[in-house]
Design a protein around this motif. Structure first.
Motif, PDB file in Angstrom:
ATOM      1  N   ARG A   1       1.014  -1.054  -0.513  1.00 21.45           N
ATOM      2  CA  ARG A   1      -0.282   0.139   0.116  1.00 21.45           C
ATOM      3  C   ARG A   1       1.052   1.032  -0.484  1.00 21.45           C
ATOM      4  N   GLY A   2       1.649   1.285   0.303  1.00 22.06           N
ATOM      5  CA  GLY A   2       2.905   2.047   0.909  1.00 22.06           C
ATOM      6  C   GLY A   2       3.503   2.590  -0.288  1.00 22.06           C
ATOM      7  N   ALA A   3       3.320   1.565  -1.064  1.00 26.84           N
ATOM      8  CA  ALA A   3       4.595   1.373  -2.831  1.00 26.84           C
ATOM      9  C   ALA A   3       3.765   2.265  -3.727  1.00 26.84           C
ATOM     10  N   ILE A   4       3.079   1.761  -3.240  1.00 28.80           N
ATOM     11  CA  ILE A   4       1.627   2.399  -5.557  1.00 28.80           C
ATOM     12  C   ILE A   4       1.362   4.356  -4.477  1.00 28.80           C
ATOM     13  N   ASP A   5       1.324   4.893  -5.915  1.00 27.27           N
ATOM     14  CA  ASP A   5       0.604   6.449  -5.163  1.00 27.27           C
ATOM     15  C   ASP A   5      -0.649   6.574  -5.445  1.00 27.27           C
ATOM     16  N   GLY A   6      -0.624   5.574  -7.052  1.00 24.72           N
ATOM     17  CA  GLY A   6      -2.530   5.801  -7.387  1.00 24.72           C
ATOM     18  C   GLY A   6      -3.552   5.467  -6.585  1.00 24.72           C
ATOM     19  N   ARG A   7      -4.332   5.671  -5.942  1.00 23.80           N
ATOM     20  CA  ARG A   7      -5.591   5.399  -4.952  1.00 23.80           C
ATOM     21  C   ARG A   7      -6.369   3.919  -5.357  1.00 23.80           C
ATOM     22  N   GLU A   8      -7.032   4.893  -6.397  1.00 20.96           N
ATOM     23  CA  GLU A   8      -7.511   2.827  -7.228  1.00 20.96           C
ATOM     24  C   GLU A   8      -6.649   2.028  -7.508  1.00 20.96           C
ATOM     25  N   SER A   9      -5.692   2.036  -7.862  1.00 19.20           N
ATOM     26  CA  SER A   9      -4.135   1.034  -7.964  1.00 19.20           C
ATOM     27  C   SER A   9      -3.653   0.458  -7.692  1.00 19.20           C
ATOM     28  N   ARG A  10      -3.900   1.191  -5.724  1.00 15.81           N
ATOM     29  CA  ARG A  10      -3.326   0.694  -4.902  1.00 15.81           C
ATOM     30  C   ARG A  10      -4.447  -0.045  -4.085  1.00 15.81           C
ATOM     31  N   ALA A  11      -5.186  -0.412  -3.754  1.00 13.87           N
ATOM     32  CA  ALA A  11      -6.803  -0.487  -3.602  1.00 13.87           C
ATOM     33  C   ALA A  11      -7.077  -1.355  -4.291  1.00 13.87           C
ATOM     34  N   ARG A  12      -7.074  -1.619  -5.738  1.00  9.98           N
ATOM     35  CA  ARG A  12      -6.979  -3.285  -6.377  1.00  9.98           C
ATOM     36  C   ARG A  12      -5.880  -3.952  -6.181  1.00  9.98           C
ATOM     37  N   ALA A  13      -4.682  -3.670  -6.227  1.00  9.34           N
ATOM     38  CA  ALA A  13      -3.566  -5.155  -5.400  1.00  9.34           C
ATOM     39  C   ALA A  13      -3.178  -5.036  -4.230  1.00  9.34           C
ATOM     40  N   SER A  14      -4.216  -4.119  -3.008  1.00  6.23           N
ATOM     41  CA  SER A  14      -3.971  -4.309  -2.401  1.00  6.23           C
ATOM     42  C   SER A  14      -5.116  -5.612  -2.049  1.00  6.23           C
ATOM     43  N   ALA A  15      -6.563  -5.386  -2.910  1.00  8.72           N
ATOM     44  CA  ALA A  15      -7.430  -5.485  -1.991  1.00  8.72           C
ATOM     45  C   ALA A  15      -7.419  -7.854  -2.558  1.00  8.72           C
ATOM     46  N   VAL A  16      -6.405  -7.507  -4.017  1.00  8.02           N
ATOM     47  CA  VAL A  16      -5.715  -9.323  -4.401  1.00  8.02           C
ATOM     48  C   VAL A  16      -5.081  -9.583  -3.275  1.00  8.02           C
ATOM     49  N   LEU A  17      -4.683  -8.799  -3.044  1.00  9.59           N
ATOM     50  CA  LEU A  17      -3.302  -9.649  -1.897  1.00  9.59           C
ATOM     51  C   LEU A  17      -4.216  -9.886  -0.541  1.00  9.59           C
ATOM     52  N   GLY A  18      -4.996  -8.606  -0.448  1.00  5.21           N
ATOM     53  CA  GLY A  18      -5.796  -9.253   1.144  1.00  5.21           C
ATOM     54  C   GLY A  18      -6.642 -10.614   1.417  1.00  5.21           C
ATOM     55  N   ILE A  19      -7.651 -10.669   0.140  1.00  7.69           N
ATOM     56  CA  ILE A  19      -8.084 -11.877  -0.253  1.00  7.69           C
ATOM     57  C   ILE A  19      -6.986 -13.177  -0.176  1.00  7.69           C
ATOM     58  N   LEU A  20      -6.475 -13.507  -1.226  1.00  8.02           N
ATOM     59  CA  LEU A  20      -5.373 -14.122  -1.159  1.00  8.02           C
ATOM     60  C   LEU A  20      -4.678 -14.733   0.371  1.00  8.02           C
ATOM     61  N   GLY A  21      -4.307 -13.733   0.825  1.00  7.41           N
ATOM     62  CA  GLY A  21      -3.596 -13.861   2.194  1.00  7.41           C
ATOM     63  C   GLY A  21      -4.287 -14.598   2.903  1.00  7.41           C
ATOM     64  N   ALA A  22      -6.367 -14.122   3.405  1.00  4.19           N
ATOM     65  CA  ALA A  22      -7.206 -14.388   3.784  1.00  4.19           C
ATOM     66  C   ALA A  22      -6.880 -16.096   4.169  1.00  4.19           C
ATOM     67  N   LEU A  23      -7.387 -16.376   2.943  1.00  6.93           N
ATOM     68  CA  LEU A  23      -7.280 -17.777   2.656  1.00  6.93           C
ATOM     69  C   LEU A  23      -6.046 -18.878   3.474  1.00  6.93           C
ATOM     70  N   LEU A  24      -5.323 -18.283   3.959  1.00  3.44           N
ATOM     71  CA  LEU A  24      -4.034 -19.180   5.126  1.00  3.44           C
ATOM     72  C   LEU A  24      -5.120 -19.639   6.037  1.00  3.44           C
ATOM     73  N   ILE A  25      -5.689 -19.458   6.690  1.00  2.97           N
ATOM     74  CA  ILE A  25      -7.027 -18.680   8.100  1.00  2.97           C
ATOM     75  C   ILE A  25      -7.263 -20.322   7.881  1.00  2.97           C
ATOM     76  N   PRO A  26      -8.500 -20.521   6.942  1.00  2.00           N
ATOM     77  CA  PRO A  26      -8.343 -22.283   7.310  1.00  2.00           C
ATOM     78  C   PRO A  26      -7.222 -23.245   7.779  1.00  2.00           C
ATOM     79  N   PHE A  27      -6.234 -23.134   6.747  1.00  2.00           N
ATOM     80  CA  PHE A  27      -4.852 -24.102   6.607  1.00  2.00           C
ATOM     81  C   PHE A  27      -4.711 -23.686   8.580  1.00  2.00           C
TER      82      PHE A  27
END
Length: 231
Positions: free
Chosen positions: A138-164
């Motif tokens: 989030r700190g590395a991407i300047d554009g607000r929309e680009s930052r939100a999109r990349a963060s959303a994808v990583l946030g979703i993928l990261g949460a897949l670890l929780i059930p494991f």
């Protein structure tokens, strides 16, 4: 007429949810330390459970809600969802850090070692790295929309670890103890410990809510200042 910055800041410091969360945490740990007996085998070291397990629960809650908010942003493009996802992830990293600190403190007297590459411990450490990476991204991407999109994808993928992580004690040979509450046959804790356990869960959940509220308010102010500067 609008409130001055100092008035707004003062009202946030007096957030009733934060006050209630602080009181709940004090009450929960006063009960855990002074009014809950030590476990028969582990002794006083077992009391670390009342920090470790609630912190893990809140970390999973925080990252799960980060993923849900990120998915919502992908469909709705609502900046409030992105601010919530960012805030929840940051608070989740704090609670995961508490898990990773209290785990070795508990493990040293019980297992005889500060750390072992146990499945649950290793996966939890990896989860921490994923969401620290989320914040760095989030700190590395300047554009607000680009930052939100990349963060959303990583946030979703990261949460897949929780059930494991939750199922790791069933899927792998592990030193980590089996659940003592979320069991099909029911909790194995004595009632006095169980009440303390749930009180600590409630207190930490309330603390999560208070911290996220404060962090979302900060993010909204930050974005408003950025918008005014672009102006």
């Amino acid at each position: 007429m609008t409130d001055s910055p100092s008035t707004a800041a003062s009202s946030r410091r007096l957030d009733p949810v934060a006050i209630l969360a602080a009181l709940a945490v004090v009450a929960a740990y006063a009960r855990a330390i002074w009014f809950t007996p030590p476990e028969r085998v582990q002794g006083f070291a077992q009391k670390i459970l009342y920090v470790h397990a609630p912190a893990a629960w809140v970390a999973f809650l925080a990252f799960g809600l980060t993923a849900l908010a990120g998915a919502g942003w992908l469909f709705l493009k609502d900046e409030r969802l992105d601010r919530f996802a960012e805030s929840s992830a940051e608070v989740g990293v704090v609670f995961t850090t508490a898990v990773l600190v209290t785990g070795p403190l508990w493990g040293r007297p019980i297992w005889g070692t500060w750390w072992t590459w146990d499945a649950r411990l290793t996966l939890t450490l990896f989860l921490w790295f994923v969401y620290v990476g989320y914040l760095v991204l989030r700190g590395a991407i300047d554009g607000r929309e680009s930052r939100a999109r990349a963060s959303a994808v990583l946030g979703i993928l990261g949460a897949l670890l929780i059930p494991f992580i939750h199922l790791s004690v069933y899927l792998f040979r592990t030193l980590h103890p089996m659940p003592v509450v979320a069991r099909p046959e029911g909790p194995t804790m004595p009632p006095v410990m169980l009440k303390t356990f749930f009180l600590c869960f409630f207190a930490f959940t309330l603390l999560y809510v208070a911290l996220v509220r404060a962090r979302v308010a900060y993010a909204a102010d930050r974005d408003a200042v950025e918008d005014a500067a672009r102006g």
